[in-house]
Each structure stands twice: as C-alpha cells, then as structure tokens.
Design a protein around this motif. Structure first.
Motif, short mmCIF file in Angstrom:
data_model
loop_
_atom_site.label_atom_id
_atom_site.label_comp_id
_atom_site.label_asym_id
_atom_site.label_seq_id
_atom_site.Cartn_x
_atom_site.Cartn_y
_atom_site.Cartn_z
N LEU A 147 0.94 -1.10 0.19
CA LEU A 147 0.05 0.13 -0.13
C LEU A 147 0.53 1.20 0.01
O LEU A 147 1.37 1.50 1.21
CB LEU A 147 -1.29 0.08 1.80
N TYR A 184 1.52 4.54 -0.85
CA TYR A 184 0.54 6.59 -0.88
C TYR A 184 1.47 7.01 -1.95
O TYR A 184 0.93 8.48 -2.45
CB TYR A 184 -0.04 7.05 0.36
N SER A 206 -5.99 4.84 -5.86
CA SER A 206 -6.15 3.83 -4.58
C SER A 206 -7.99 4.68 -4.40
O SER A 206 -7.81 5.55 -4.67
CB SER A 206 -5.02 3.81 -3.61
N SER A 207 -8.53 4.27 -3.74
CA SER A 207 -9.80 4.82 -3.06
C SER A 207 -9.20 6.06 -1.85
O SER A 207 -10.18 6.49 -1.51
CB SER A 207 -10.61 3.67 -2.66
N ALA A 208 -7.84 6.17 -1.96
CA ALA A 208 -8.05 7.61 -1.68
C ALA A 208 -7.74 8.31 -2.51
O ALA A 208 -8.84 9.44 -1.42
CB ALA A 208 -6.32 6.85 -1.06
N GLU A 231 -10.83 7.78 0.42
CA GLU A 231 -11.40 6.93 1.33
C GLU A 231 -9.91 7.22 2.88
O GLU A 231 -8.80 6.86 2.81
CB GLU A 231 -10.61 5.13 1.28
N ASP A 276 -10.22 2.51 7.10
CA ASP A 276 -10.91 1.98 6.97
C ASP A 276 -10.26 0.91 5.10
O ASP A 276 -11.18 -0.32 4.89
CB ASP A 276 -11.98 3.11 6.22
N THR A 277 -8.84 1.96 4.72
CA THR A 277 -8.72 1.12 3.42
C THR A 277 -8.10 -0.30 4.37
O THR A 277 -8.00 -1.82 3.93
CB THR A 277 -7.66 2.13 3.12
#
Length: 305
Positions: A44, A46, A76-78, A82, A86-87
């Motif tokens: 993950l 970022y 990503s849903s960031a 998000e 939650d991630t």
C-alpha cells in the motif's frame, strides 16, 4: 499478531534472531522458496517508491507468495477520500500481511491499530523507515561481523534524514558505538537525537569536514546534502563539496572501512567510488531483500525446518 512500526519494536534478542534468519536465507534461498506459498502481501504505497516497494515484492515472490496492491494514492480509493483505517480493514479481507508507505507521520500506526493482519511500516513521512534500518543493521553485521564496538560516521543531511535518525536510535542499544556526525551547521542532527545519544551514555562528536575524520571510521553512512535546505545558494556552494565522497577522500580511510548509503544518491558519492571494494551500498540494497523476507516470515509466524 505483531506489527513493525518502529525499528525499536523488536528487542535486541529478537533482532539478532531476525538477522540470523536473513543470513540463512542468503545462504540457502531454495530452502525458503515455498515458505509463503498461498500467502499474499499487500503493498500500500501512497507515495512513489522504487527500492522499497520492489524489494518487498521481490521478498514475497522469493518466498513463493503473491503480491497485490497499489503504487500511488491516485490509483487507490484514497483518491475518493477513503481513510487509512477503512483501507486497511478492507485489505485485511484480501491479504495476509501489508507493507505501507504514507506521506503522513503516524499513518502506519493508524493502520496497525485498525488491521486484522500484520502491518509493516515502509516509511511514514519524515518519521520512521524501520525496514531500511533493519537493512542497515544486517549489512553492518554481515560484513563487519558485529554491531558493537564500531565508530560510525553519518554524513550529509542529518537534520531531516529519517534513515539517519532511525539508525542512530537502533545502534544506541549496542555497546561501545561512537557516532561522528558530519554535516553543515544548517543540517545538524536535531537536538532530541543528541539527547538520546547522551542519555544512552554513547560517545559522539559533531564536525563539518569529512576529510578530517574519515580516517577514524569503521563505517561511513552517506546521505545527500540537499540544496533546498539552505537559506542562500552561497552557503550551499561553499559547503557542498565537503560532503562529496570521492577517491581522494577514500585514500584517507581505513582499508576495511565500509561505505553505506540508503539510496537514491545524486552526487554525494562520486561514481568513481563504486569500484572500491569498501563501497557496499549496492550490496546493501540486496541485503534489503533478505531482511524483508525474514521479516515477512517472522510476522506471519512461518517456520522453515
């Protein structure tokens, strides 16, 4: 279940066991080639990374496992807003272990506190980079045979360099380590790090010229002097060459001194130094794969007979 958020999360005894496992992986790679078969690592990331992300992915693949994840926040849903909490809860449904890099300090701890799987901090802002520190410790112990009784010079940006801060704190747990802190006045080690050194009773000195102390060092840990950290260009131009390692400075060093660097480098180590057998920064990158393999096995509690 354990996480690795800080280099100090493992005791000295646990570190010794981890580094010994990494050395065995180096010597017997086939023995571990199926150790994580059926397991998944989520990366993950970022913010962009080359060495750290690929090193984690290579480590899991070398163990026979699989990798999934994302290499930047925008994929990503960031990007939709998000939260990290939650991630990681979603990722916990898909993977067995996660390695996370995030630009915000403390993000890895937030993830660990909300995760059902082990979380490895792959760098959180300017705060911690524990697997780089494990890599540094493995390199030193493998090539020097010890982590105590050494004089280490740390050179360059000592104010903002998270790898420097983490390595100092890790080495403070070993006996008779002397620190030689080599930097421009503008980029000196922060006061709180000096306080840690003094509280541990370790020896240290602060200098501004590499050539004045290089002959006393067992280890030299180079980092980049960053132009953007100076208030004016004149100061940078005046000082920058003092912190470039070249053949001339290497002639002043011990025959068995080792040169390390967390990479990437810009111009702080001349390419002419690469052929010197004391330059071990590319070998250091390889040790990063072994130590991450050992860490994955340890956190997943996988034992290989």
């Amino acid at each position: 279940m354990r996480h690795l958020i800080s280099p100090l999360d493992f005791s000295v005894e646990e570190l010794d066991k981890l580094l010994t496992l990494a050395n065995d992986i180096e010597k017997n790679p086939e023995k571990y080639s199926e150790a994580c078969k059926g397991k998944k690592l989520a990366t993950l990331f970022y913010e962009p990374s080359t060495r750290t992300r690929l090193s984690f992915e290579a480590a899991m693949m070398n163990l026979g496992g699989n990798v999934l994840g994302f290499s930047e926040a925008t994929s990503s849903s960031a990007a939709k807003g998000e939260s990290v909490a939650d991630t990681i809860q979603i990722i916990s449904c898909y993977a067995d272990i996660a390695a996370m890099r995030h630009p915000k300090e403390g993000a890895a701890l937030v993830a660990a506190n909300n995760s059902a799987i082990p979380v490895i901090n792959a760098g959180d802002g300017g705060h911690q980079h524990p697997t780089q520190t494990l890599t540094d410790l493995l390199t030193i112990r493998s090539l020097k045979g010890r982590l105590d009784n050494v004089t280490i010079g740390l050179c360059g940006d000592l104010k903002f360099g998270r790898t420097v801060h983490s390595l100092i704190n890790a080495l403070l747990r070993y006996d008779n380590v002397k620190f030689v802190l080599i930097s421009p006045a503008e980029l000196k080690v922060p006061k709180y790090i000096i306080e840690h050194i003094e509280a541990a009773g370790a020896q240290y000195e602060e200098v501004t010229k590499l050539e004045e102390v290089i002959g006393n060092l067992d280890l030299l840990y180079m980092t980049r002097v960053q132009k953007e950290r100076f208030f004016n260009e004149e100061d940078y131009i005046r000082l920058k060459d003092s912190f470039i390692l070249d053949k001339k400075k290497m002639r002043l060093a011990k025959d068995d001194m080792l040169v390390l660097h967390p990479l990437p480098r810009v111009n702080e180590i001349s390419v002419e130094v690469d052929k010197d057998p004391r330059a071990v920064y590319f070998k250091q990158a390889q040790y990063g794969v072994y130590v991450r393999m050992a860490l994955i096995l340890t956190l997943l509690e996988v034992e290989v007979c």
